[in-house]
Design a protein around this motif. Sequence first.
Motif, PDB file in Angstrom:
ATOM      1  N   THR A  40       0.833  -1.192   0.000  1.00 26.68           N
ATOM      2  CA  THR A  40       0.000   0.000   0.000  1.00 26.68           C
ATOM      3  C   THR A  40       0.873   1.249   0.000  1.00 26.68           C
ATOM      4  O   THR A  40       1.863   1.353   0.728  1.00 26.68           O
ATOM      5  CB  THR A  40      -0.977   0.029   1.188  1.00 26.68           C
ATOM      6  OG1 THR A  40      -1.794   1.200   1.071  1.00 26.68           O
ATOM      7  CG2 THR A  40      -0.264   0.049   2.531  1.00 26.68           C
ATOM      8  N   GLY A  41       0.477   2.172  -0.849  1.00 23.44           N
ATOM      9  CA  GLY A  41       1.019   3.522  -0.831  1.00 23.44           C
ATOM     10  C   GLY A  41      -0.103   4.509  -0.626  1.00 23.44           C
ATOM     11  O   GLY A  41       0.080   5.720  -0.760  1.00 23.44           O
ATOM     12  N   ASN A  42      -1.293   3.966  -0.317  1.00 26.35           N
ATOM     13  CA  ASN A  42      -2.470   4.796  -0.057  1.00 26.35           C
ATOM     14  C   ASN A  42      -2.378   5.354   1.363  1.00 26.35           C
ATOM     15  O   ASN A  42      -2.933   4.779   2.305  1.00 26.35           O
ATOM     16  CB  ASN A  42      -3.750   3.966  -0.218  1.00 26.35           C
ATOM     17  CG  ASN A  42      -4.055   3.629  -1.661  1.00 26.35           C
ATOM     18  OD1 ASN A  42      -3.899   4.463  -2.546  1.00 26.35           O
ATOM     19  ND2 ASN A  42      -4.492   2.401  -1.905  1.00 26.35           N
ATOM     20  N   ALA A  84      -6.603   0.104   6.830  1.00 28.68           N
ATOM     21  CA  ALA A  84      -7.687  -0.634   6.181  1.00 28.68           C
ATOM     22  C   ALA A  84      -7.154  -1.487   5.038  1.00 28.68           C
ATOM     23  O   ALA A  84      -7.606  -2.623   4.828  1.00 28.68           O
ATOM     24  CB  ALA A  84      -8.760   0.321   5.695  1.00 28.68           C
ATOM     25  N   ASP A  85      -6.194  -0.959   4.263  1.00 31.29           N
ATOM     26  CA  ASP A  85      -5.565  -1.772   3.218  1.00 31.29           C
ATOM     27  C   ASP A  85      -4.898  -3.004   3.816  1.00 31.29           C
ATOM     28  O   ASP A  85      -5.013  -4.114   3.299  1.00 31.29           O
ATOM     29  CB  ASP A  85      -4.515  -0.954   2.456  1.00 31.29           C
ATOM     30  CG  ASP A  85      -5.082  -0.192   1.268  1.00 31.29           C
ATOM     31  OD1 ASP A  85      -6.259  -0.407   0.920  1.00 31.29           O
ATOM     32  OD2 ASP A  85      -4.341   0.628   0.688  1.00 31.29           O
ATOM     33  N   LEU A  86      -4.177  -2.816   4.915  1.00 26.88           N
ATOM     34  CA  LEU A  86      -3.349  -3.883   5.458  1.00 26.88           C
ATOM     35  C   LEU A  86      -4.137  -4.984   6.149  1.00 26.88           C
ATOM     36  O   LEU A  86      -3.651  -6.116   6.239  1.00 26.88           O
ATOM     37  CB  LEU A  86      -2.315  -3.302   6.427  1.00 26.88           C
ATOM     38  CG  LEU A  86      -1.206  -2.472   5.783  1.00 26.88           C
ATOM     39  CD1 LEU A  86      -0.341  -1.815   6.848  1.00 26.88           C
ATOM     40  CD2 LEU A  86      -0.338  -3.342   4.867  1.00 26.88           C
ATOM     41  N   PHE A 144      -2.612  -6.866   0.736  1.00 31.52           N
ATOM     42  CA  PHE A 144      -1.440  -6.003   0.842  1.00 31.52           C
ATOM     43  C   PHE A 144      -0.537  -6.567   1.941  1.00 31.52           C
ATOM     44  O   PHE A 144      -0.983  -6.722   3.083  1.00 31.52           O
ATOM     45  CB  PHE A 144      -1.850  -4.571   1.184  1.00 31.52           C
ATOM     46  CG  PHE A 144      -2.501  -3.846   0.045  1.00 31.52           C
ATOM     47  CD1 PHE A 144      -1.722  -3.177  -0.886  1.00 31.52           C
ATOM     48  CD2 PHE A 144      -3.880  -3.828  -0.104  1.00 31.52           C
ATOM     49  CE1 PHE A 144      -2.311  -2.500  -1.952  1.00 31.52           C
ATOM     50  CE2 PHE A 144      -4.479  -3.160  -1.158  1.00 31.52           C
ATOM     51  CZ  PHE A 144      -3.686  -2.495  -2.090  1.00 31.52           C
ATOM     52  N   VAL A 145       0.707  -6.832   1.588  1.00 27.12           N
ATOM     53  CA  VAL A 145       1.611  -7.468   2.548  1.00 27.12           C
ATOM     54  C   VAL A 145       2.413  -6.460   3.357  1.00 27.12           C
ATOM     55  O   VAL A 145       2.972  -6.789   4.405  1.00 27.12           O
ATOM     56  CB  VAL A 145       2.565  -8.455   1.852  1.00 27.12           C
ATOM     57  CG1 VAL A 145       1.783  -9.577   1.192  1.00 27.12           C
ATOM     58  CG2 VAL A 145       3.459  -7.742   0.829  1.00 27.12           C
ATOM     59  N   GLY A 146       2.505  -5.231   2.876  1.00 24.80           N
ATOM     60  CA  GLY A 146       3.294  -4.227   3.578  1.00 24.80           C
ATOM     61  C   GLY A 146       2.992  -2.845   3.039  1.00 24.80           C
ATOM     62  O   GLY A 146       2.052  -2.653   2.264  1.00 24.80           O
ATOM     63  N   GLY A 147       3.803  -1.892   3.455  1.00 20.34           N
ATOM     64  CA  GLY A 147       3.615  -0.517   3.021  1.00 20.34           C
ATOM     65  C   GLY A 147       4.917   0.103   2.562  1.00 20.34           C
ATOM     66  O   GLY A 147       5.960  -0.060   3.214  1.00 20.34           O
ATOM     67  N   LEU A 148       4.866   0.786   1.428  1.00 19.27           N
ATOM     68  CA  LEU A 148       5.983   1.587   0.938  1.00 19.27           C
ATOM     69  C   LEU A 148       5.424   3.003   0.866  1.00 19.27           C
ATOM     70  O   LEU A 148       4.725   3.355  -0.072  1.00 19.27           O
ATOM     71  CB  LEU A 148       6.442   1.080  -0.434  1.00 19.27           C
ATOM     72  CG  LEU A 148       7.825   1.473  -0.926  1.00 19.27           C
ATOM     73  CD1 LEU A 148       8.218   0.662  -2.151  1.00 19.27           C
ATOM     74  CD2 LEU A 148       7.950   2.953  -1.212  1.00 19.27           C
ATOM     75  N   ALA A 202      -7.365  -8.035  16.788  1.00 23.70           N
ATOM     76  CA  ALA A 202      -6.399  -7.177  16.099  1.00 23.70           C
ATOM     77  C   ALA A 202      -7.085  -6.370  15.002  1.00 23.70           C
ATOM     78  O   ALA A 202      -6.778  -5.189  14.802  1.00 23.70           O
ATOM     79  CB  ALA A 202      -5.270  -8.013  15.509  1.00 23.70           C
ATOM     80  N   VAL A 203      -8.016  -7.000  14.289  1.00 24.73           N
ATOM     81  CA  VAL A 203      -8.772  -6.278  13.259  1.00 24.73           C
ATOM     82  C   VAL A 203      -9.495  -5.090  13.875  1.00 24.73           C
ATOM     83  O   VAL A 203      -9.432  -3.959  13.368  1.00 24.73           O
ATOM     84  CB  VAL A 203      -9.784  -7.206  12.565  1.00 24.73           C
ATOM     85  CG1 VAL A 203     -10.677  -6.393  11.618  1.00 24.73           C
ATOM     86  CG2 VAL A 203      -9.075  -8.313  11.795  1.00 24.73           C
ATOM     87  N   ARG A 204     -10.171  -5.329  14.983  1.00 27.68           N
ATOM     88  CA  ARG A 204     -10.941  -4.251  15.622  1.00 27.68           C
ATOM     89  C   ARG A 204     -10.029  -3.140  16.129  1.00 27.68           C
ATOM     90  O   ARG A 204     -10.345  -1.953  15.987  1.00 27.68           O
ATOM     91  CB  ARG A 204     -11.797  -4.825  16.756  1.00 27.68           C
ATOM     92  CG  ARG A 204     -12.966  -5.684  16.267  1.00 27.68           C
ATOM     93  CD  ARG A 204     -13.944  -5.983  17.388  1.00 27.68           C
ATOM     94  NE  ARG A 204     -13.339  -6.807  18.431  1.00 27.68           N
ATOM     95  CZ  ARG A 204     -13.316  -8.142  18.405  1.00 27.68           C
ATOM     96  NH1 ARG A 204     -13.866  -8.793  17.394  1.00 27.68           N
ATOM     97  NH2 ARG A 204     -12.764  -8.828  19.395  1.00 27.68           N
TER      98      ARG A 204
END
Length: 351
Positions: A205-207, A213-215, A232-236, A264-266
């Motif tokens: 995700t780059g959003n 929410a993406d992750l 999405f496995v990670g964030g850049l 964890a989701v919550r």
Amino acid sequence: MLGTASEAQTSVRDLFRRGLVIPAHPLALTEDRKLDERRQRALTRYYVEAGAGGLAVGVHTTQFAIHGTGLLAPVLELAAGTARESDREVVLVAGATGPTEQAVAEAELARSLGYHMVLLSPYREFGEDELIARARAVGEVLPVIGFYLQPAVGGRPLSRDFWTRLASIESVVGVKVAPFDRYRTLDVLHGVVRAGRAGEIALYTGNDDHILADLVTSHRVVVDGRQVEVEFVGGLLGQWAVWVRRAVELLEEATLARSGDDAAVRRLLGLDGHLTDANAAIFDSANGFRGCIPGIHEVLRRQGLLAGRWCLDPEEDLSPGQLAEIDRVWAAYPWLRDDDFVAQGLDRWLA
């Protein structure tokens, strides 16, 4: 130590595919807008010690203008050399821009400095066919991460067919999805699935407006009657150029969330609005993101990592009202910050 170059590349790809925090590395400047090597090293050391699994250098947050100033090579070299102080592998991603000849040359420079992958920025003057050909050419030098960059900061709309074609290129190993648009984000996901490479291409995700929410979301994409789950496995991220220790913790919790940890989701969805609100202030969403890079610099300045907000363009600074917004989110969301961690390591990183 890793073995052959081929073994090293495989290991790096495995790390990348599993999912990492990859900060988009800012550019540390002195007041006279020269490279501040001491603080540039300090930023890299901070990211690595905070637990970031990779670094993206020469990208939008580093300021695209370095590609025309002679700063690209020293900045790439400084980050790579500093990252190698670590006793663990750090995935090194170099930004490449411009038409095909320039992008290939920048990839070759990155390869010579030990970078593992290229984040290939869009080039507005090219149509989709030319962008595909450019990706193939760069992929002959280093593995490619595709980049859906939002139009407000230099990107352009791209079709679902484009993402299918890009994902079909064997040298494409990931996509940074950053259109800040849910419809266009889905175009990337559908393209990767249509290409049959959902199990090979790592989605990052780059959003910055939708990070958590993406992750935590497992996307069930239906193509030709088949349902394929992608995530999405990670964030850049530019947002993950700040408060990185906390970002690492959030990604760890997101991994638990995707594995079925409902608590964890919550927790993460409860924090999602906080992080988006903080990002709105730091990235200056109210003013079309004009103060994005100075906003990142301001956070790092407050923590002592940068000496000032200076950008290569003397006219680039915070927008009217942006400083007050940063003050507001700074006070509102202390649990997003990592001030204590930075304070403990700052003298060592600046040494």
